[in-house]
Write a protein that holds these residues in place. Sequence first.
Motif, PDB file in Angstrom:
ATOM      1  N   LYS A 208       4.452   7.854  11.371  1.00  0.00           N
ATOM      2  CA  LYS A 208       5.164   7.019  10.412  1.00  0.00           C
ATOM      3  C   LYS A 208       4.226   6.622   9.274  1.00  0.00           C
ATOM      4  O   LYS A 208       3.020   6.479   9.479  1.00  0.00           O
ATOM      5  CB  LYS A 208       5.695   5.737  11.073  1.00  0.00           C
ATOM      6  CG  LYS A 208       6.942   5.934  11.915  1.00  0.00           C
ATOM      7  CD  LYS A 208       6.575   6.385  13.262  1.00  0.00           C
ATOM      8  CE  LYS A 208       7.736   6.436  14.222  1.00  0.00           C
ATOM      9  NZ  LYS A 208       7.299   6.847  15.546  1.00  0.00           N
ATOM     10  N   TYR A 209       4.789   6.428   8.091  1.00  0.00           N
ATOM     11  CA  TYR A 209       3.966   6.014   6.952  1.00  0.00           C
ATOM     12  C   TYR A 209       3.479   4.585   7.182  1.00  0.00           C
ATOM     13  O   TYR A 209       4.136   3.780   7.825  1.00  0.00           O
ATOM     14  CB  TYR A 209       4.749   6.125   5.638  1.00  0.00           C
ATOM     15  CG  TYR A 209       6.056   5.391   5.625  1.00  0.00           C
ATOM     16  CD1 TYR A 209       6.113   4.043   5.300  1.00  0.00           C
ATOM     17  CD2 TYR A 209       7.236   6.038   5.946  1.00  0.00           C
ATOM     18  CE1 TYR A 209       7.305   3.360   5.294  1.00  0.00           C
ATOM     19  CE2 TYR A 209       8.437   5.370   5.946  1.00  0.00           C
ATOM     20  CZ  TYR A 209       8.461   4.026   5.615  1.00  0.00           C
ATOM     21  OH  TYR A 209       9.654   3.344   5.606  1.00  0.00           O
ATOM     22  N   GLY A 210       2.294   4.302   6.682  1.00  0.00           N
ATOM     23  CA  GLY A 210       1.692   2.988   6.881  1.00  0.00           C
ATOM     24  C   GLY A 210       0.913   2.888   8.183  1.00  0.00           C
ATOM     25  O   GLY A 210       0.230   1.902   8.424  1.00  0.00           O
ATOM     26  N   LEU A 211       1.029   3.905   9.032  1.00  0.00           N
ATOM     27  CA  LEU A 211       0.297   3.930  10.293  1.00  0.00           C
ATOM     28  C   LEU A 211      -0.645   5.124  10.304  1.00  0.00           C
ATOM     29  O   LEU A 211      -0.442   6.091   9.576  1.00  0.00           O
ATOM     30  CB  LEU A 211       1.269   4.031  11.479  1.00  0.00           C
ATOM     31  CG  LEU A 211       2.279   2.898  11.650  1.00  0.00           C
ATOM     32  CD1 LEU A 211       3.162   3.165  12.855  1.00  0.00           C
ATOM     33  CD2 LEU A 211       1.581   1.556  11.811  1.00  0.00           C
ATOM     34  N   LYS A 212      -1.671   5.042  11.142  1.00  0.00           N
ATOM     35  CA  LYS A 212      -2.624   6.141  11.223  1.00  0.00           C
ATOM     36  C   LYS A 212      -2.081   7.309  12.059  1.00  0.00           C
ATOM     37  O   LYS A 212      -2.351   8.461  11.767  1.00  0.00           O
ATOM     38  CB  LYS A 212      -3.944   5.652  11.811  1.00  0.00           C
ATOM     39  CG  LYS A 212      -4.675   4.688  10.882  1.00  0.00           C
ATOM     40  CD  LYS A 212      -6.081   4.456  11.341  1.00  0.00           C
ATOM     41  CE  LYS A 212      -6.854   3.590  10.389  1.00  0.00           C
ATOM     42  NZ  LYS A 212      -7.180   4.234   9.136  1.00  0.00           N
ATOM     43  N   LYS A 213      -1.361   6.975  13.120  1.00  0.00           N
ATOM     44  CA  LYS A 213      -0.725   7.988  13.963  1.00  0.00           C
ATOM     45  C   LYS A 213       0.714   7.540  14.194  1.00  0.00           C
ATOM     46  O   LYS A 213       1.241   6.754  13.406  1.00  0.00           O
ATOM     47  CB  LYS A 213      -1.500   8.127  15.275  1.00  0.00           C
ATOM     48  CG  LYS A 213      -2.882   8.751  15.070  1.00  0.00           C
ATOM     49  CD  LYS A 213      -3.814   8.652  16.239  1.00  0.00           C
ATOM     50  CE  LYS A 213      -3.330   9.182  17.524  1.00  0.00           C
ATOM     51  NZ  LYS A 213      -4.321   9.165  18.594  1.00  0.00           N
ATOM     52  N   ALA A 214       1.341   8.013  15.248  1.00  0.00           N
ATOM     53  CA  ALA A 214       2.739   7.654  15.487  1.00  0.00           C
ATOM     54  C   ALA A 214       2.908   6.152  15.697  1.00  0.00           C
ATOM     55  O   ALA A 214       3.845   5.543  15.194  1.00  0.00           O
ATOM     56  CB  ALA A 214       3.266   8.411  16.695  1.00  0.00           C
ATOM     57  N   ARG A 215       1.970   5.548  16.430  1.00  0.00           N
ATOM     58  CA  ARG A 215       2.080   4.112  16.702  1.00  0.00           C
ATOM     59  C   ARG A 215       0.816   3.325  16.384  1.00  0.00           C
ATOM     60  O   ARG A 215       0.838   2.101  16.405  1.00  0.00           O
ATOM     61  CB  ARG A 215       2.429   3.896  18.177  1.00  0.00           C
ATOM     62  CG  ARG A 215       3.779   4.477  18.527  1.00  0.00           C
ATOM     63  CD  ARG A 215       4.209   4.091  19.898  1.00  0.00           C
ATOM     64  NE  ARG A 215       5.513   4.668  20.192  1.00  0.00           N
ATOM     65  CZ  ARG A 215       6.293   4.258  21.166  1.00  0.00           C
ATOM     66  NH1 ARG A 215       5.920   3.281  21.951  1.00  0.00           N
ATOM     67  NH2 ARG A 215       7.453   4.836  21.369  1.00  0.00           N
ATOM     68  N   LYS A 216      -0.281   4.011  16.118  1.00  0.00           N
ATOM     69  CA  LYS A 216      -1.555   3.333  15.882  1.00  0.00           C
ATOM     70  C   LYS A 216      -1.585   2.737  14.476  1.00  0.00           C
ATOM     71  O   LYS A 216      -1.469   3.450  13.478  1.00  0.00           O
ATOM     72  CB  LYS A 216      -2.705   4.323  16.047  1.00  0.00           C
ATOM     73  CG  LYS A 216      -4.072   3.698  15.873  1.00  0.00           C
ATOM     74  CD  LYS A 216      -5.167   4.725  16.052  1.00  0.00           C
ATOM     75  CE  LYS A 216      -6.517   4.083  15.894  1.00  0.00           C
ATOM     76  NZ  LYS A 216      -7.594   5.066  16.039  1.00  0.00           N
ATOM     77  N   ALA A 217      -1.763   1.421  14.426  1.00  0.00           N
ATOM     78  CA  ALA A 217      -1.802   0.732  13.137  1.00  0.00           C
ATOM     79  C   ALA A 217      -3.245   0.646  12.649  1.00  0.00           C
ATOM     80  O   ALA A 217      -4.182   0.704  13.447  1.00  0.00           O
ATOM     81  CB  ALA A 217      -1.221  -0.667  13.283  1.00  0.00           C
ATOM     82  N   PRO A 218      -3.434   0.500  11.338  1.00  0.00           N
ATOM     83  CA  PRO A 218      -4.797   0.302  10.849  1.00  0.00           C
ATOM     84  C   PRO A 218      -5.360  -1.022  11.370  1.00  0.00           C
ATOM     85  O   PRO A 218      -4.611  -1.938  11.711  1.00  0.00           O
ATOM     86  CB  PRO A 218      -4.651   0.276   9.331  1.00  0.00           C
ATOM     87  CG  PRO A 218      -3.214   0.279   9.030  1.00  0.00           C
ATOM     88  CD  PRO A 218      -2.460   0.580  10.267  1.00  0.00           C
ATOM     89  N   GLN A 219      -6.678  -1.103  11.415  1.00  0.00           N
ATOM     90  CA  GLN A 219      -7.321  -2.297  11.957  1.00  0.00           C
ATOM     91  C   GLN A 219      -6.938  -3.522  11.138  1.00  0.00           C
ATOM     92  O   GLN A 219      -6.947  -3.497   9.904  1.00  0.00           O
ATOM     93  CB  GLN A 219      -8.840  -2.113  11.961  1.00  0.00           C
ATOM     94  CG  GLN A 219      -9.577  -3.240  12.643  1.00  0.00           C
ATOM     95  CD  GLN A 219     -11.065  -2.937  12.759  1.00  0.00           C
ATOM     96  OE1 GLN A 219     -11.554  -1.961  12.210  1.00  0.00           O
ATOM     97  NE2 GLN A 219     -11.773  -3.784  13.474  1.00  0.00           N
ATOM     98  N   PHE A 220      -6.614  -4.594  11.840  1.00  0.00           N
ATOM     99  CA  PHE A 220      -6.196  -5.832  11.186  1.00  0.00           C
ATOM    100  C   PHE A 220      -7.424  -6.650  10.808  1.00  0.00           C
ATOM    101  O   PHE A 220      -8.324  -6.851  11.616  1.00  0.00           O
ATOM    102  CB  PHE A 220      -5.298  -6.636  12.140  1.00  0.00           C
ATOM    103  CG  PHE A 220      -4.920  -7.984  11.611  1.00  0.00           C
ATOM    104  CD1 PHE A 220      -3.995  -8.109  10.585  1.00  0.00           C
ATOM    105  CD2 PHE A 220      -5.494  -9.140  12.118  1.00  0.00           C
ATOM    106  CE1 PHE A 220      -3.643  -9.351  10.095  1.00  0.00           C
ATOM    107  CE2 PHE A 220      -5.154 -10.381  11.631  1.00  0.00           C
ATOM    108  CZ  PHE A 220      -4.225 -10.497  10.618  1.00  0.00           C
ATOM    109  N   SER A 221      -7.456  -7.114   9.568  1.00  0.00           N
ATOM    110  CA  SER A 221      -8.552  -7.963   9.108  1.00  0.00           C
ATOM    111  C   SER A 221      -7.973  -9.307   8.686  1.00  0.00           C
ATOM    112  O   SER A 221      -7.105  -9.379   7.813  1.00  0.00           O
ATOM    113  CB  SER A 221      -9.260  -7.306   7.922  1.00  0.00           C
ATOM    114  OG  SER A 221     -10.225  -8.176   7.400  1.00  0.00           O
ATOM    115  N   LYS A 222      -8.449 -10.365   9.317  1.00  0.00           N
ATOM    116  CA  LYS A 222      -7.897 -11.688   9.042  1.00  0.00           C
ATOM    117  C   LYS A 222      -8.305 -12.180   7.651  1.00  0.00           C
ATOM    118  O   LYS A 222      -7.547 -12.846   6.966  1.00  0.00           O
ATOM    119  CB  LYS A 222      -8.382 -12.666  10.115  1.00  0.00           C
ATOM    120  CG  LYS A 222      -7.569 -13.935  10.200  1.00  0.00           C
ATOM    121  CD  LYS A 222      -7.885 -14.664  11.471  1.00  0.00           C
ATOM    122  CE  LYS A 222      -6.877 -15.751  11.733  1.00  0.00           C
ATOM    123  NZ  LYS A 222      -7.154 -16.438  12.994  1.00  0.00           N
TER     124      LYS A 222
END
Length: 134
Positions: free
Chosen positions: A119-133
């Motif tokens: 999916k767009y906005g994600l690195k793989k199918a479900r892996k999201a980019p690292q969250f930075s607070k």
Amino acid sequence: MIENLKTNYTGTGHRKQAIARVYLTPGSGLIEVNGIKGELYFQYSPNYIRLSKSPLTTLGLENKYNIYVNAHGGGLTGQVEAIRLGLARALCKLNPENRTALKFEGYLTRDSRITERKKYGLKKARKAPQFSKR
């Protein structure tokens, strides 16, 4: 080789990206995949050989039919399971009474699990980019 065989029962199996066209002919239990002896193609793995012949074993026809297979795509495990499905379908064409035993063992069910799309906005199918607070 396959074209000149007289009695030919065919079945097609799919698993993940693997596709196998299985040709069943009366014989002595030989298995040949892409022109290579089955044991060599399956890297002498007893599990792969057992899995690919399991529909014949269920019906007690191990040494009565030769199996010729054209398989491509996917990996070895996917191809073995595609061969199993194609062989089960060919055995149903051979004798419609075989269907109940094969269906009971689950050999006629196509495993529909495939790779999930990215999916767009994600690195793989479900892996999201690292969250930075911050």
